[in-house]
Write an enzyme that holds these catalytic residues in place. Structure first.
Site, PDB file in Angstrom:
ATOM      1  N   LYS A  46       0.828  -1.213   0.000  1.00 60.96           N
ATOM      2  CA  LYS A  46       0.000   0.000   0.000  1.00 60.96           C
ATOM      3  C   LYS A  46       0.864   1.265   0.000  1.00 60.96           C
ATOM      4  O   LYS A  46       0.641   2.173  -0.782  1.00 60.96           O
ATOM      5  CB  LYS A  46      -0.914   0.029   1.241  1.00 60.96           C
ATOM      6  CG  LYS A  46      -1.833  -1.166   1.364  1.00 60.96           C
ATOM      7  CD  LYS A  46      -2.707  -1.070   2.613  1.00 60.96           C
ATOM      8  CE  LYS A  46      -1.950  -1.085   3.931  1.00 60.96           C
ATOM      9  NZ  LYS A  46      -1.211  -2.336   4.203  1.00 60.96           N
ATOM     10  N   ARG A  62      -8.909   1.083   9.349  1.00 60.34           N
ATOM     11  CA  ARG A  62      -8.489  -0.291   9.613  1.00 60.34           C
ATOM     12  C   ARG A  62      -9.518  -1.047  10.442  1.00 60.34           C
ATOM     13  O   ARG A  62      -9.299  -2.211  10.750  1.00 60.34           O
ATOM     14  CB  ARG A  62      -7.182  -0.253  10.411  1.00 60.34           C
ATOM     15  CG  ARG A  62      -5.919  -0.557   9.604  1.00 60.34           C
ATOM     16  CD  ARG A  62      -4.755  -0.437  10.579  1.00 60.34           C
ATOM     17  NE  ARG A  62      -3.584  -1.143  10.181  1.00 60.34           N
ATOM     18  CZ  ARG A  62      -2.540  -0.588   9.566  1.00 60.34           C
ATOM     19  NH1 ARG A  62      -2.551   0.667   9.228  1.00 60.34           N
ATOM     20  NH2 ARG A  62      -1.474  -1.321   9.299  1.00 60.34           N
ATOM     21  N   ARG A 113      11.857  -5.505   4.876  1.00 54.20           N
ATOM     22  CA  ARG A 113      11.602  -4.093   4.537  1.00 54.20           C
ATOM     23  C   ARG A 113      12.606  -3.177   5.235  1.00 54.20           C
ATOM     24  O   ARG A 113      12.955  -3.385   6.391  1.00 54.20           O
ATOM     25  CB  ARG A 113      10.178  -3.729   4.993  1.00 54.20           C
ATOM     26  CG  ARG A 113       9.869  -2.240   4.883  1.00 54.20           C
ATOM     27  CD  ARG A 113       8.388  -1.944   4.907  1.00 54.20           C
ATOM     28  NE  ARG A 113       7.735  -2.270   6.161  1.00 54.20           N
ATOM     29  CZ  ARG A 113       6.425  -2.196   6.360  1.00 54.20           C
ATOM     30  NH1 ARG A 113       5.623  -1.822   5.377  1.00 54.20           N
ATOM     31  NH2 ARG A 113       5.909  -2.507   7.528  1.00 54.20           N
ATOM     32  N   ARG A 133      12.168  -1.117  10.799  1.00 55.72           N
ATOM     33  CA  ARG A 133      11.169  -0.758  11.802  1.00 55.72           C
ATOM     34  C   ARG A 133      11.137  -1.802  12.916  1.00 55.72           C
ATOM     35  O   ARG A 133      11.254  -2.989  12.653  1.00 55.72           O
ATOM     36  CB  ARG A 133       9.777  -0.675  11.149  1.00 55.72           C
ATOM     37  CG  ARG A 133       9.528   0.638  10.453  1.00 55.72           C
ATOM     38  CD  ARG A 133       8.273   0.647   9.624  1.00 55.72           C
ATOM     39  NE  ARG A 133       7.117  -0.001  10.233  1.00 55.72           N
ATOM     40  CZ  ARG A 133       5.925  -0.088   9.662  1.00 55.72           C
ATOM     41  NH1 ARG A 133       5.721   0.454   8.459  1.00 55.72           N
ATOM     42  NH2 ARG A 133       4.928  -0.700  10.262  1.00 55.72           N
ATOM     43  N   ARG A 153       0.527  -8.777  13.647  1.00 53.79           N
ATOM     44  CA  ARG A 153      -0.126  -7.756  12.808  1.00 53.79           C
ATOM     45  C   ARG A 153      -1.007  -8.400  11.741  1.00 53.79           C
ATOM     46  O   ARG A 153      -2.066  -7.879  11.411  1.00 53.79           O
ATOM     47  CB  ARG A 153       0.932  -6.849  12.171  1.00 53.79           C
ATOM     48  CG  ARG A 153       1.498  -5.850  13.171  1.00 53.79           C
ATOM     49  CD  ARG A 153       2.854  -5.316  12.780  1.00 53.79           C
ATOM     50  NE  ARG A 153       2.863  -4.628  11.520  1.00 53.79           N
ATOM     51  CZ  ARG A 153       3.943  -4.500  10.743  1.00 53.79           C
ATOM     52  NH1 ARG A 153       5.093  -5.032  11.111  1.00 53.79           N
ATOM     53  NH2 ARG A 153       3.862  -3.849   9.612  1.00 53.79           N
TER      54      ARG A 153
END
Ligand code: ADP
Ligand code: ADP
Length: 218
Positions: A15, A90, A129, A162, A173
């Site tokens: 996204k 969300r 990531r 992160r 998550r």
């Protein structure tokens, strides 16, 4: 009328990457709820202090706090022509609150691109990531590496991993997404604004599909 686009999909679907690719082309500000929370962690502001404990656990920050934050952001002048929302809403309560906010501006959601990706791919994407310290530009060690290791191509700032991109928090998550966010797929489908895109293709191909869908739809 302004244009409001909501990017939907599990953590790691792409996204943020896609929103960064199309925001300028569409002339719409990219509003990432996660980026705003992370900015608030830096201070830290009162909002950051509240958000941190939820983010570290891979859980959602409470709706009232999140909704107030987005309401304030959407009221700023750069959102005059609309916004490209990434990571919000969300939950069903957030989706309803967004609708009420846009109603106040006599407006509504134009389109919800839903990027679907198989679960096994998500874990590899999130644990690989890396994120730019200054502005949140997104990279991946293998799929989308920077030209120079550890350094953002766009603004030269440091890339970091992160804290919530570790395997345990990633698994949490994804579960939280399934429980709390997945109901929004049907919700937006019923409102005839959902467009499903295959996210397990090269980044540029997903961008192409997304732009085609937007051009055809808006
Ligand atoms: P989200 O915002 O949905 O959580 P991101 O845009 O941050 O997802 O992407 C998650 C990770 O996957 C990043 O490391 C990014 O570089 C990588 N990625 C995004 N889209 C693709 C794609 N189409 N193919 C391969 N890797 C991708
Ligand atoms: P990702 O891109 O991997 O999906 P985000 O950057 O969007 O992750 O979100 C990181 C964290 O910020 C979430 O795990 C959650 O704790 C918090 N967060 C972001 N957006 C929301 C939201 N709309 N509602 C509640 N919490 C949120």
């Amino acid at each position: 009328m302004s244009t409001y686009i909501v990017m939907l999909g599990p953590p790691g679907a792409g996204k943020g990457t896609q929103a960064q690719n199309i925001s300028e082309r569409l002339g719409l500000p990219h509003i990432s709820s996660g980026d705003i929370f992370r900015e608030n962690l830096k201070g830290p502001t009162d909002l950051g202090k509240v958000a941190r404990e939820y983010m570290d656990r891979g859980e959602l920050v409470p709706d009232d706090v999140t909704i107030a934050m987005i309401r304030e952001r959407l009221a700023r002048p750069d959102c005059e022509n609309g916004a490209l929302l990434d990571g919000f809403p969300r939950t069903p309560a957030q989706a309803k609150a967004l609708e009420e906010m846009l109603n106040e501006f006599d407006d509504g959601i134009d389109m919800v691109p839903y990027i679907s990706v198989p679960e096994a791919v998500l874990i590899d994407r999130l644990t690989g990531r890396s994120t730019c310290r200054a502005q949140g530009h997104i990279y991946h060690v293998r799929n989308n590496p920077p030209k120079e290791a550890g350094k953002c191509d766009i603004d030269g700032s440091e890339l970091y991993q992160r804290e919530d991109d570790n395997i345990n928090t990633v698994n949490r998550r994804i579960r939280v997404y399934m429980e709390q966010t997945e109901p929004l797929i049907d919700y937006y489908r019923q409102k005839n604004v959902l467009v499903e895109l295959r996210g397990d293709q090269p980044i540029e191909k997903v961008t192409e599909d997304l732009m085609e869908a937007i051009r055809g739809d808006l």
